[in-house]
Design a protein around this motif. Sequence first.
Motif, PDB file in Angstrom:
ATOM      1  N   HIS A 104       0.831  -1.203   0.000  1.00 47.24           N
ATOM      2  CA  HIS A 104       0.000   0.000   0.000  1.00 47.24           C
ATOM      3  C   HIS A 104       0.862   1.248   0.000  1.00 47.24           C
ATOM      4  O   HIS A 104       0.576   2.220  -0.699  1.00 47.24           O
ATOM      5  CB  HIS A 104      -0.921   0.001   1.231  1.00 47.24           C
ATOM      6  CG  HIS A 104      -2.060  -0.948   1.099  1.00 47.24           C
ATOM      7  ND1 HIS A 104      -3.028  -1.070   2.050  1.00 47.24           N
ATOM      8  CD2 HIS A 104      -2.385  -1.816   0.127  1.00 47.24           C
ATOM      9  CE1 HIS A 104      -3.909  -1.980   1.664  1.00 47.24           C
ATOM     10  NE2 HIS A 104      -3.523  -2.444   0.508  1.00 47.24           N
ATOM     11  N   MET A 105       1.953   1.210   0.776  1.00 46.63           N
ATOM     12  CA  MET A 105       2.831   2.374   0.827  1.00 46.63           C
ATOM     13  C   MET A 105       3.462   2.629  -0.544  1.00 46.63           C
ATOM     14  O   MET A 105       3.501   3.759  -1.022  1.00 46.63           O
ATOM     15  CB  MET A 105       3.919   2.140   1.866  1.00 46.63           C
ATOM     16  CG  MET A 105       4.782   3.318   2.098  1.00 46.63           C
ATOM     17  SD  MET A 105       6.252   2.788   2.972  1.00 46.63           S
ATOM     18  CE  MET A 105       6.938   1.698   1.758  1.00 46.63           C
ATOM     19  N   GLY A 106       3.919   1.517  -1.181  1.00 40.50           N
ATOM     20  CA  GLY A 106       4.483   1.667  -2.519  1.00 40.50           C
ATOM     21  C   GLY A 106       3.458   2.252  -3.470  1.00 40.50           C
ATOM     22  O   GLY A 106       3.766   3.136  -4.272  1.00 40.50           O
ATOM     23  N   ALA A 107       2.212   1.767  -3.369  1.00 37.32           N
ATOM     24  CA  ALA A 107       1.155   2.251  -4.261  1.00 37.32           C
ATOM     25  C   ALA A 107       0.915   3.738  -4.037  1.00 37.32           C
ATOM     26  O   ALA A 107       0.785   4.514  -4.989  1.00 37.32           O
ATOM     27  CB  ALA A 107      -0.120   1.463  -4.029  1.00 37.32           C
ATOM     28  N   SER A 108       0.864   4.145  -2.769  1.00 36.06           N
ATOM     29  CA  SER A 108       0.628   5.555  -2.453  1.00 36.06           C
ATOM     30  C   SER A 108       1.732   6.424  -3.070  1.00 36.06           C
ATOM     31  O   SER A 108       1.461   7.461  -3.681  1.00 36.06           O
ATOM     32  CB  SER A 108       0.589   5.723  -0.939  1.00 36.06           C
ATOM     33  OG  SER A 108       0.750   7.059  -0.579  1.00 36.06           O
ATOM     34  N   ARG A 109       2.981   5.970  -2.925  1.00 34.68           N
ATOM     35  CA  ARG A 109       4.095   6.760  -3.468  1.00 34.68           C
ATOM     36  C   ARG A 109       4.082   6.766  -4.986  1.00 34.68           C
ATOM     37  O   ARG A 109       4.327   7.792  -5.616  1.00 34.68           O
ATOM     38  CB  ARG A 109       5.413   6.173  -2.970  1.00 34.68           C
ATOM     39  CG  ARG A 109       5.579   6.385  -1.488  1.00 34.68           C
ATOM     40  CD  ARG A 109       6.869   5.810  -1.010  1.00 34.68           C
ATOM     41  NE  ARG A 109       7.052   6.128   0.407  1.00 34.68           N
ATOM     42  CZ  ARG A 109       8.045   5.689   1.129  1.00 34.68           C
ATOM     43  NH1 ARG A 109       8.963   4.923   0.586  1.00 34.68           N
ATOM     44  NH2 ARG A 109       8.157   6.022   2.392  1.00 34.68           N
ATOM     45  N   GLU A 110       3.777   5.579  -5.576  1.00 33.24           N
ATOM     46  CA  GLU A 110       3.790   5.500  -7.039  1.00 33.24           C
ATOM     47  C   GLU A 110       2.712   6.411  -7.632  1.00 33.24           C
ATOM     48  O   GLU A 110       2.946   7.066  -8.646  1.00 33.24           O
ATOM     49  CB  GLU A 110       3.561   4.052  -7.473  1.00 33.24           C
ATOM     50  CG  GLU A 110       3.517   3.832  -8.979  1.00 33.24           C
ATOM     51  CD  GLU A 110       4.890   3.851  -9.618  1.00 33.24           C
ATOM     52  OE1 GLU A 110       5.891   3.896  -8.878  1.00 33.24           O
ATOM     53  OE2 GLU A 110       4.951   3.832 -10.861  1.00 33.24           O
ATOM     54  N   MET A 111       1.544   6.472  -6.972  1.00 30.16           N
ATOM     55  CA  MET A 111       0.476   7.364  -7.464  1.00 30.16           C
ATOM     56  C   MET A 111       0.962   8.802  -7.469  1.00 30.16           C
ATOM     57  O   MET A 111       0.762   9.551  -8.427  1.00 30.16           O
ATOM     58  CB  MET A 111      -0.747   7.257  -6.559  1.00 30.16           C
ATOM     59  CG  MET A 111      -1.619   6.085  -6.835  1.00 30.16           C
ATOM     60  SD  MET A 111      -3.192   6.225  -5.998  1.00 30.16           S
ATOM     61  CE  MET A 111      -2.734   6.237  -4.296  1.00 30.16           C
ATOM     62  N   ALA A 112       1.612   9.186  -6.353  1.00 29.49           N
ATOM     63  CA  ALA A 112       2.056  10.572  -6.234  1.00 29.49           C
ATOM     64  C   ALA A 112       3.135  10.879  -7.269  1.00 29.49           C
ATOM     65  O   ALA A 112       3.084  11.910  -7.948  1.00 29.49           O
ATOM     66  CB  ALA A 112       2.571  10.824  -4.824  1.00 29.49           C
ATOM     67  N   ILE A 113       4.096   9.946  -7.420  1.00 28.88           N
ATOM     68  CA  ILE A 113       5.183  10.197  -8.371  1.00 28.88           C
ATOM     69  C   ILE A 113       4.636  10.178  -9.795  1.00 28.88           C
ATOM     70  O   ILE A 113       5.025  10.989 -10.634  1.00 28.88           O
ATOM     71  CB  ILE A 113       6.303   9.162  -8.175  1.00 28.88           C
ATOM     72  CG1 ILE A 113       6.963   9.381  -6.821  1.00 28.88           C
ATOM     73  CG2 ILE A 113       7.339   9.267  -9.275  1.00 28.88           C
ATOM     74  CD1 ILE A 113       8.078   8.415  -6.511  1.00 28.88           C
ATOM     75  N   GLY A 114       3.700   9.226 -10.044  1.00 30.57           N
ATOM     76  CA  GLY A 114       3.102   9.156 -11.377  1.00 30.57           C
ATOM     77  C   GLY A 114       2.442  10.464 -11.772  1.00 30.57           C
ATOM     78  O   GLY A 114       2.517  10.884 -12.925  1.00 30.57           O
TER      79      GLY A 114
END
Lengths: 219, 303
Positions: free
Chosen positions: B120-130
């Motif tokens: 979930h943490m990776g997903a949250s960061r990937e969304m923001a970076i994306g």
Amino acid sequence: MARAFGITFLGLPRERTLASGTEAPAAVRISLLALAGVAVGLGLFPGLGVRIVAPAVEVLGVVPLETPLPYALIVGDTVLDALYGPVAVLSVCMVVWLLFRVMGRVPVRRGPVWVCGFALQSRMQYSGTSAGETARLFFRSILRTRRVAREIWAQAPYFPQRLSTHAETPHPVEATLYAPVVSTVLRAASAARAIQNGNIRVYLLYVFATLVLLLVGTR
Amino acid sequence: MTDGIVSLLLILVAAPFIRGLIQKAKAFFQMRNGPPLLQPYADLWKLVHKGEVIPEPSTFLFTALPWVNFAATVAATTLVPALGVGQVGPGDAIVFAALLALARFALIVAAFDGTSNFTHMGASREMAIGAVIEPALIGCLAGLAIVGGGSGLGAIAESRHLAGPAAFGPAALMILVALILVAQAESGRVPFDNPDTHLELTMVHEGMLLEHSGRSLALLAYAAQIKQAALIVLTGTLLFPVGWGELLPAALAWIVRVVAIALLFACIETANAKLRILRVPQLLVTATAIAGAGVVVGVTLGG
């Protein structure tokens, strides 16, 4: 979109009451599926949607886009040009599937989730707010979220007894653009209400005054 | 078309090697031996033959979406011109960016289905970076399309090839600098993300893959390698539009370009620490701004 879907449907229930949730009746699901189907269909064949609104647009004097394929918006000659993305994705999946078939099956089983040796709890799951937190921090200079944390300490600053936070993201467009317009209109409207106060005697007075004015005017 | 198919196969075959090359070069700069050059192939081979463990609370999406991620990445790769101007697919730069976005979407949803707090943490960061990478990528490609004419990646490459020395005008150079930054960010390299670590403070992409295993992990890992290779090849083709025509010089130029950019990445990674995650958008917004300035220069001055 990934956040909305992921938080709503995936992972453990985020609150205890949600764990006892049941599936909605078929009628609800069918209507949602139909809408989803229309959305996917319009995505694949956007030309169809354009055709529906084309007559209305022509009335306005705009000539609709001419494409060689009636159902596509992309200027291409073949079906492949218009539907390249889905076709490519599906064919790559087919190739991978064939490859894996040739390599033979591997065992697949279910297992517990790794959370550093602890038991998985629903409070470990990211909520909608926490999933969006990184993005909020990225754009913090634009969003300007105000947050207030209220702590009641058992022994400051290590052992909090109670913690509560409140965060609020202002809407600058709403506050600086819409709000003045809305408040001006409302003020004018309330001024108009002073005339229009619902008292029948005052209305009779208006009628009388208008009559007098008309008589004076015609003379 | 034939050019395009050869380019695609080259990228697919060479993708793990490029990853291995960057790792080896980094190890060299750090006075280590490092893993063998062909280690990524061995890793993929091992994963494909391993059994798979699916987290108990996950749905079917957990195993289905790695396929979408992989297929969308390969589909985007078919649009990358490598040997000359040939590309397999009939899509332009927008389709390329959209397919990469689809791959990212699949990865993020699969990570949410991973149910672990790390995924979930990776997903949250990937969304923001994306949200910051995608405008930068589209800005770069749109900029090159405006300066060069034609929105297809092949057409952009061709126009740069035909322009000769004029292909290195100030506008194109600015956009290309931005494109190198975007290529690094998209392929999750230092200073944006560290592909060699599973430390939760730093990881983005690896965090999302944490619950995947076996063939799903093989697909996701290979997709990441392919994306990196495709972006390196794309950057190389647009940066040095030389050596086209005959197959042999074209292949030679291809190898030189890819090795040069892989080594450049290794140098950048050795010289820089990973950025604090909250500093990532600043660098990417800088890239977008450079690309935007390049477009303005290109439109007003030409080239």
